[in-house]
Design a protein around this motif. Structure first.
Motif, PDB file in Angstrom:
ATOM      1  N   ASN A 167      -3.397  44.097  15.987  1.00 14.47           N
ATOM      2  CA  ASN A 167      -2.069  43.824  16.030  1.00 14.47           C
ATOM      3  C   ASN A 167      -1.357  44.975  13.943  1.00 14.47           C
ATOM      4  N   ASP A 168      -2.412  44.250  13.710  1.00 12.92           N
ATOM      5  CA  ASP A 168      -2.160  45.381  12.434  1.00 12.92           C
ATOM      6  C   ASP A 168      -1.491  46.840  12.544  1.00 12.92           C
ATOM      7  N   ILE A 169      -2.126  47.704  13.525  1.00 13.12           N
ATOM      8  CA  ILE A 169      -2.587  49.078  13.724  1.00 13.12           C
ATOM      9  C   ILE A 169      -0.805  48.823  14.645  1.00 13.12           C
ATOM     10  N   LEU A 170      -0.746  47.929  16.162  1.00 12.26           N
ATOM     11  CA  LEU A 170       0.061  48.011  16.288  1.00 12.26           C
ATOM     12  C   LEU A 170       1.559  47.961  16.101  1.00 12.26           C
ATOM     13  N   SER A 171       1.635  46.895  14.869  1.00 11.72           N
ATOM     14  CA  SER A 171       2.745  46.502  14.620  1.00 11.72           C
ATOM     15  C   SER A 171       3.569  48.112  13.672  1.00 11.72           C
ATOM     16  N   ARG A 172       2.460  48.678  13.017  1.00  9.75           N
ATOM     17  CA  ARG A 172       3.146  50.044  12.408  1.00  9.75           C
ATOM     18  C   ARG A 172       2.948  51.587  13.313  1.00  9.75           C
ATOM     19  N   THR A 173       3.071  51.197  15.156  1.00 13.79           N
ATOM     20  CA  THR A 173       3.166  52.354  15.151  1.00 13.79           C
ATOM     21  C   THR A 173       4.202  53.332  15.325  1.00 13.79           C
ATOM     22  N   LEU A 174       4.507  53.567  15.773  1.00 16.83           N
ATOM     23  CA  LEU A 174       5.488  54.268  15.509  1.00 16.83           C
ATOM     24  C   LEU A 174       6.383  55.096  16.932  1.00 16.83           C
ATOM     25  N   GLU A 175       4.809  55.652  17.738  1.00 16.52           N
ATOM     26  CA  GLU A 175       5.606  56.326  18.400  1.00 16.52           C
ATOM     27  C   GLU A 175       4.063  56.132  19.304  1.00 16.52           C
ATOM     28  N   PRO A 176       3.809  56.498  20.635  1.00 15.83           N
ATOM     29  CA  PRO A 176       3.088  55.560  21.479  1.00 15.83           C
ATOM     30  C   PRO A 176       2.073  55.760  22.048  1.00 15.83           C
ATOM     31  N   THR A 177       1.620  57.526  20.937  1.00 19.83           N
ATOM     32  CA  THR A 177       0.918  58.211  21.185  1.00 19.83           C
ATOM     33  C   THR A 177      -0.314  58.315  20.397  1.00 19.83           C
ATOM     34  N   TYR A 178      -1.772  58.858  20.679  1.00 19.31           N
ATOM     35  CA  TYR A 178      -2.904  58.247  19.733  1.00 19.31           C
ATOM     36  C   TYR A 178      -2.757  59.305  18.440  1.00 19.31           C
ATOM     37  N   ALA A 179      -1.755  60.475  17.656  1.00 20.53           N
ATOM     38  CA  ALA A 179      -1.616  60.816  17.054  1.00 20.53           C
ATOM     39  C   ALA A 179      -1.063  59.563  16.226  1.00 20.53           C
ATOM     40  N   GLY A 180       0.292  58.731  16.640  1.00 22.35           N
ATOM     41  CA  GLY A 180       0.650  57.627  16.061  1.00 22.35           C
ATOM     42  C   GLY A 180       0.257  56.549  16.278  1.00 22.35           C
ATOM     43  N   MET A 181      -1.142  56.246  16.650  1.00 25.06           N
ATOM     44  CA  MET A 181      -1.845  54.965  16.485  1.00 25.06           C
ATOM     45  C   MET A 181      -2.906  55.071  15.043  1.00 25.06           C
ATOM     46  N   GLU A 214      -8.648  72.895  15.023  1.00 30.09           N
ATOM     47  CA  GLU A 214      -7.363  73.170  16.608  1.00 30.09           C
ATOM     48  C   GLU A 214      -7.205  71.900  17.190  1.00 30.09           C
ATOM     49  N   THR A 215      -8.276  71.465  16.925  1.00 31.72           N
ATOM     50  CA  THR A 215      -7.507  69.429  18.125  1.00 31.72           C
ATOM     51  C   THR A 215      -6.529  68.993  16.481  1.00 31.72           C
ATOM     52  N   LEU A 216      -6.928  69.015  15.643  1.00 31.65           N
ATOM     53  CA  LEU A 216      -6.544  67.720  14.770  1.00 31.65           C
ATOM     54  C   LEU A 216      -5.363  68.988  14.888  1.00 31.65           C
ATOM     55  N   HIS A 217      -4.836  70.495  14.819  1.00 32.04           N
ATOM     56  CA  HIS A 217      -3.301  70.290  14.130  1.00 32.04           C
ATOM     57  C   HIS A 217      -2.551  70.150  15.623  1.00 32.04           C
ATOM     58  N   HIS A 218      -3.619  70.372  17.256  1.00 39.33           N
ATOM     59  CA  HIS A 218      -2.653  70.266  18.566  1.00 39.33           C
ATOM     60  C   HIS A 218      -2.689  69.140  18.347  1.00 39.33           C
ATOM     61  N   LEU A 219      -3.153  67.479  17.558  1.00 37.54           N
ATOM     62  CA  LEU A 219      -2.956  66.282  17.477  1.00 37.54           C
ATOM     63  C   LEU A 219      -1.712  66.021  16.475  1.00 37.54           C
ATOM     64  N   PHE A 220      -1.604  66.602  15.473  1.00 35.71           N
ATOM     65  CA  PHE A 220      -0.733  66.441  14.334  1.00 35.71           C
ATOM     66  C   PHE A 220       0.149  66.924  14.262  1.00 35.71           C
ATOM     67  N   SER A 261      -2.095  49.674  27.465  1.00 37.88           N
ATOM     68  CA  SER A 261      -3.612  50.786  27.390  1.00 37.88           C
ATOM     69  C   SER A 261      -3.176  50.941  25.330  1.00 37.88           C
ATOM     70  N   ARG A 262      -2.414  50.654  24.803  1.00 39.47           N
ATOM     71  CA  ARG A 262      -2.060  50.610  23.351  1.00 39.47           C
ATOM     72  C   ARG A 262      -3.558  50.016  22.726  1.00 39.47           C
ATOM     73  N   HIS A 263      -2.966  48.679  23.149  1.00 32.88           N
ATOM     74  CA  HIS A 263      -4.049  47.293  22.367  1.00 32.88           C
ATOM     75  C   HIS A 263      -5.412  48.146  22.898  1.00 32.88           C
ATOM     76  N   GLN A 264      -5.766  48.123  24.024  1.00 33.04           N
ATOM     77  CA  GLN A 264      -7.379  47.914  24.202  1.00 33.04           C
ATOM     78  C   GLN A 264      -8.118  50.047  22.923  1.00 33.04           C
ATOM     79  N   LEU A 265      -7.242  50.561  23.196  1.00 34.08           N
ATOM     80  CA  LEU A 265      -7.213  51.504  21.830  1.00 34.08           C
ATOM     81  C   LEU A 265      -7.388  51.030  20.593  1.00 34.08           C
ATOM     82  N   ALA A 266      -6.240  50.582  19.763  1.00 29.29           N
ATOM     83  CA  ALA A 266      -6.301  49.262  18.752  1.00 29.29           C
ATOM     84  C   ALA A 266      -7.737  48.652  18.294  1.00 29.29           C
ATOM     85  N   LYS A 267      -7.813  47.938  19.519  1.00 27.37           N
ATOM     86  CA  LYS A 267      -9.499  47.069  19.208  1.00 27.37           C
ATOM     87  C   LYS A 267     -10.034  48.241  18.892  1.00 27.37           C
ATOM     88  N   LYS A 268     -10.481  48.996  19.617  1.00 29.30           N
ATOM     89  CA  LYS A 268     -11.610  49.903  19.287  1.00 29.30           C
ATOM     90  C   LYS A 268     -11.295  50.254  18.151  1.00 29.30           C
TER      91      LYS A 268
END
Length: 322
Positions: free
Chosen positions: A96-110, A139-145, A64-71
């Protein structure tokens, strides 16, 4: 002891917003040059993609993270950096550049990982992004980050924003529509500031940035907790004082028609006065049928823009695919 580069980069993120044609690009470039932020082109993909997040499933799943990183890697922002940026700033960020730096498996993390890629490639120590339209989803940004995010809003006299919008094909709104949009932006910004407080959101005006660069840069330094050294501050002030845009304000006084001034103040006069801007009319008001006429004209304008995009852009894209 210095933290690993990606952990340090992803400890905080700065969001810059305001009106389209309201000074966000000027502030964006200032932060990039003087405060070591990796500010890129507008991050318009962040919130629309978040609303599509259910398509990607559970982000704890690597696929799932890989598909999101592609997008994300195909977003307009990253395409602009690949193809339109000056050669020395062009970067090809892959999934893979994004995935290798993702510290937490969340949208905000990616998202944080994506901007960490930019910062590392440009040798910047901080991550940030501007999009004038962020005010619509604060409010959405605040919720995410959460507390990882800080915000700077830059506000420009709405009448000068209206005039500037007339110079671009996509921005030829009526004074009525421009005033409604600008007033809503000001209201949402103030409401968000009350929620977060001064430590999380800094409100600047474009006019102050041009007229009083020393005071404005001091406000930015204090807000970010990033004092410039004496040489950098002197260089910034020299550049700001020589800026050809130094007098780029209050053009509405001479260039805006009396009718447009009246319409704008009828809609956004209260917000203009709350921000300290001078107004010319005492109690301007518009009839309901005049408001309806403006709204119908705006609907027709938007239909024309959509037809233009379909007619002139889509055939070129399909032709390239063939």
């Amino acid at each position: 002891m210095r933290l690993p580069i990606n952990e340090k980069l992803q400890s905080s993120i700065l969001f810059v917003f305001g009106s389209a044609r309201g000074g966000t690009t000027y502030l964006n470039d200032l932060l990039f040059k003087w405060f070591d932020f990796s500010m890129g082109p507008e991050g318009t993909f962040i919130l629309p993609l978040y609303r599509q997040l259910s398509r990607f499933g559970d982000l704890s799943d690597p696929e799932s993270r890989h598909q999101l990183a592609k997008k994300i890697s195909k977003s307009q922002m990253l395409e602009i950096i690949r193809k339109r940026y000056p050669h020395e700033l062009q970067i090809d960020i892959k999934p893979n550049d994004i995935l290798s730096r993702t510290l937490e498996p969340t949208y905000a993390g990616m998202i944080m990982a994506t901007f960490a890629c930019l910062a590392e490639s440009w040798n910047k120590q901080r991550i940030g992004i501007k999009n004038p339209g962020f005010w619509k989803d604060l409010e959405t940004l605040h919720h995410l980050f959460g507390d990882k995010a800080k915000y700077i809003s830059i506000i420009r006299d709405g009448r000068d924003v209206f005039l500037s919008l007339q110079t671009v094909p996509w921005g030829k709104q009526s004074a009525y529509i421009a005033a409604k949009e600008w007033a809503k932006m000001a209201e949402e910004t103030y409401s968000f500031k009350k929620t977060l407080g001064n430590s999380c959101l800094l409100l600047l005006t474009y006019e102050e940035l041009l007229q009083s660069p020393a005071d404005t840069i001091a406000s930015i330094e204090y807000f970010l907790g990033l004092p410039l050294d004496d040489d950098s501050r002197s260089a910034f002030l020299k550049e700001a004082n020589e800026n050809p845009l130094r007098s780029n304000y209050s053009k509405w006084r001479k260039k805006m028609s009396p009718s447009d001034k009246y319409v704008f103040e009828a809609i956004a006069g209260a917000q203009l006065r709350a921000l300290g801007y001078e107004t010319e009319f005492k109690n301007p008001a518009l009839s309901w049928h005049r408001k309806l006429a403006f709204q119908i004209w705006e609907w027709l304008r938007l239909i024309w823009i959509n037809i233009y995009h379909m007619r002139y852009r889509l055939p070129k894209a399909s032709k390239k695919k063939r």
